[in-house]
Design a protein around this motif. Structure first.
Motif, PDB file in Angstrom:
ATOM      1  N   TRP A   1       3.672   1.621  -1.371  1.00 18.63           N
ATOM      2  CA  TRP A   1       4.302   1.802  -2.682  1.00 18.63           C
ATOM      3  C   TRP A   1       3.475   2.703  -3.573  1.00 18.63           C
ATOM      4  CZ3 TRP A   1       3.172   0.300  -7.807  1.00 18.63           C
ATOM      5  CH2 TRP A   1       4.245   0.371  -8.691  1.00 18.63           C
ATOM      6  N   TRP A   2       2.129   2.682  -3.374  1.00 16.38           N
ATOM      7  CA  TRP A   2       1.240   3.492  -4.194  1.00 16.38           C
ATOM      8  C   TRP A   2       1.153   4.937  -3.690  1.00 16.38           C
ATOM      9  CZ3 TRP A   2      -0.367   1.597  -8.687  1.00 16.38           C
ATOM     10  CH2 TRP A   2      -0.347   0.211  -8.856  1.00 16.38           C
ATOM     11  N   ARG A   3       1.607   5.122  -2.493  1.00 16.27           N
ATOM     12  CA  ARG A   3       1.536   6.477  -1.929  1.00 16.27           C
ATOM     13  C   ARG A   3       2.817   7.241  -2.245  1.00 16.27           C
ATOM     14  NH1 ARG A   3      -0.391   4.723   4.156  1.00 16.27           N
ATOM     15  NH2 ARG A   3      -2.367   3.717   3.574  1.00 16.27           N
ATOM     16  N   SER A   4       2.700   8.551  -2.369  1.00 14.11           N
ATOM     17  CA  SER A   4       3.893   9.360  -2.607  1.00 14.11           C
ATOM     18  C   SER A   4       4.692   9.491  -1.324  1.00 14.11           C
ATOM     19  CB  SER A   4       3.478  10.751  -3.108  1.00 14.11           C
ATOM     20  OG  SER A   4       2.661  11.396  -2.145  1.00 14.11           O
TER      21      SER A   4
ATOM     22  N   PHE B   1       0.824  -1.210   0.000  1.00  9.33           N
ATOM     23  CA  PHE B   1       0.000   0.000   0.000  1.00  9.33           C
ATOM     24  C   PHE B   1       0.861   1.264   0.000  1.00  9.33           C
ATOM     25  CE2 PHE B   1      -3.250  -2.947   1.893  1.00  9.33           C
ATOM     26  CZ  PHE B   1      -4.147  -2.853   0.839  1.00  9.33           C
TER      27      PHE B   1
END
Length: 489
Positions: A35-38, A33
């Motif tokens: 990894w998808w966040r900045s 999860f």
């Protein structure tokens, strides 16, 4: 040596394995999860992520409501525990305005001086008016008052040494003194269960460190003989000096040091003895002078005597007592003396007054009554717990009595159930203890009454049955008149 029942060890390993497995699984999905966040780290490595804080995130946070409970009263026999709640599964805890009045079985208030005292408190208030809460300076600058000099003389006389030096923090006493006493080319032989402050002090010294089996003089002698024969690593030169470090009462076990035998071994091999009496000074011995008095050891046979004021004296700080030459050397070289702010004057006055009460110099027999009461309370409570079937560590006369829990699920269960019944206890687990040896550490005080102890025993018996921590068969109950009796003063 604690022998864990096979089934208990198996279930404890299984429980920790289950927690570890689910923790790793949650971390795996967390990485996906994330990894998808900045990322806002901008090239920096995460400062608290991964295995460094895995135990905190996946094990400790689940039960952190059992630790660090704030109180809103003096740590007397009964305390006010502030109630807390969490809206995010224990990740954060918020305080409420409510509190619960609980029986205090967790504080180190061995002689009851932490609460208001008819002799100590007025003198502490007067010293506060005269000297202020802090000296705002180190001892070598403007931080030495007449109270500090009086305290050092008082401590030296009390423990039976020519001189003493005091510090503002007990933990720093060990961690700052050991690097001054010994360095590279020296050898520290430490008991395997010594306090973390000793461990950190030994590591910071640069000396070679060897460990002997807990409280086992025979193994100490073996280690001494081998190390003296081998000498320093690589060069095999003789050691510059050897210091054996032990505690008077081991704080997680409640066990008294085998001091007479250890003294004999150290004399035989010409090794210095460093004795940490943090939990024993003031609490044991006929006149409260600690493990040396209790076991009949001459203080001249102990080279360095360390202790703290946070337990039996209801104050803060620590001390080192020894020869005048040693104390003078420490005043010139110890960073805790040279750079740290000196002990607070009111705290110093509290210690002086408490020692006077213990010695009867206040004109009463309250000191002797306190010492008799804590001894009777401790022995009675330990005996009753053992009769109920609990596995209790420690020796007679020790005010510390750990109750073994083992399984991680039983740590919060015991703590929370006791709190529901208005009993405040301290539970201890890894890393303060080995992974399998979680426990509840009970501390008895002279301020506890017979009714207090009987209430605690009643609750412990009920909670022990509920949680399943009575690892031994209980003794048959006897008529009330045959039970142990604590004399009321």
């Amino acid at each position: 040596m604690i022998t864990i029942p096979y089934l208990t060890a198996l279930t404890t390993y299984f429980s920790y394995g289950l927690l570890f497995a689910f923790g790793q699984l949650r971390d795996f999905f967390r990485k996906i999860f994330d990894w998808w966040r900045s990322s806002n780290l901008q090239g920096y490595a995460p400062i608290c992520l991964g295995l460094e804080d895995f135990y905190i995130r996946r094990l400790y946070l689940r039960i952190q409501d059992c630790f660090g409970r704030p109180i809103s009263s003096a740590p007397d026999a009964w305390i006010d525990v502030v109630e807390r709640y969490s809206n995010d599964n224990n990740k954060t805890l918020k305080r409420t305005t409510k509190s619960s009045r609980c029986l205090n079985l967790g504080s180190y208030n061995y002689l009851g001086f932490a609460a208001s005292d008819e002799y100590c408190t007025p003198r502490v208030i007067e010293s506060l008016k005269r000297f202020s809460p802090s000296t705002c300076s180190s001892r070598v600058d403007g931080g030495t008052t007449t109270l500090h000099n009086e305290l050092e003389a008082c401590v030296a006389s009390f423990v039976g040494k020519p001189a003493a030096i005091v510090f503002g923090m007990g933990y720093a006493t060990n961690s700052a003194i050991l690097p001054v006493l010994i360095g590279k080319g020296g050898l520290i032989i430490s008991d395997s269960l010594n306090h973390n402050s000793i461990v950190n002090g030994a590591r910071g010294s640069g000396a070679t460190i060897r460990v002997f089996q807990h409280n086992t003089p025979a193994h100490l002698e073996k280690v001494l003989r081998e190390q003296i024969a081998e000498g320093q690593p690589r060069t095999h030169r003789p050691w510059k000096k050897i210091i054996v470090v032990v505690e008077g009462i081991y704080s997680m076990e409640g066990v008294l040091c085998e001091l007479p035998e250890i003294v004999a071994v150290c004399k035989k091999y010409k090794a210095y003895i460093y004795l940490d009496e943090a939990h024993s000074i003031g609490a044991i011995g006929k006149t409260g002078r600690g493990v040396c008095e209790l076991l009949g050891v001459d203080t001249t046979d102990v080279d360095v005597m360390m202790g703290t004021f946070t337990k039996s004296f209801g104050s803060c700080g620590g001390y080192i007592a020894g020869s005048e030459e040693l104390i003078q050397y420490l005043k010139y070289t110890c960073p805790a003396h040279l750079y740290a702010t000196s002990i607070s004057p009111p705290a110093a006055q509290q210690i002086i007054s408490a020692i006077k009460v213990i010695l009867g110099e206040d004109g009463s027999s309250r000191g002797a009554q306190k010492l008799a009461r804590i001894r009777e309370n401790s022995n009675f409570f330990r005996s009753e717990l053992q009769k109920m079937g609990f596995e209790v560590l420690g020796d007679n006369d020790s005010p510390i009595m750990p109750i073994m829990l083992y399984n991680p699920a039983k740590i919060p269960a015991f703590s929370r159930e006791c709190l529901k019944h208005k009993i405040a206890v301290v539970v201890v687990a890894f890393p303060a203890t080995p992974l399998l040896l979680a426990r509840a550490r009970i501390c008895i005080s002279a301020s506890h009454t017979k009714e207090d102890l009987l209430k605690a025993l009643e609750v412990f018996s009920e909670v022990g049955d509920l949680v399943g921590i009575k690892y031994f068969p209980a003794e048959p109950k006897k008529p009330q008149q045959e039970r142990g009796v604590i004399k009321e003063d």
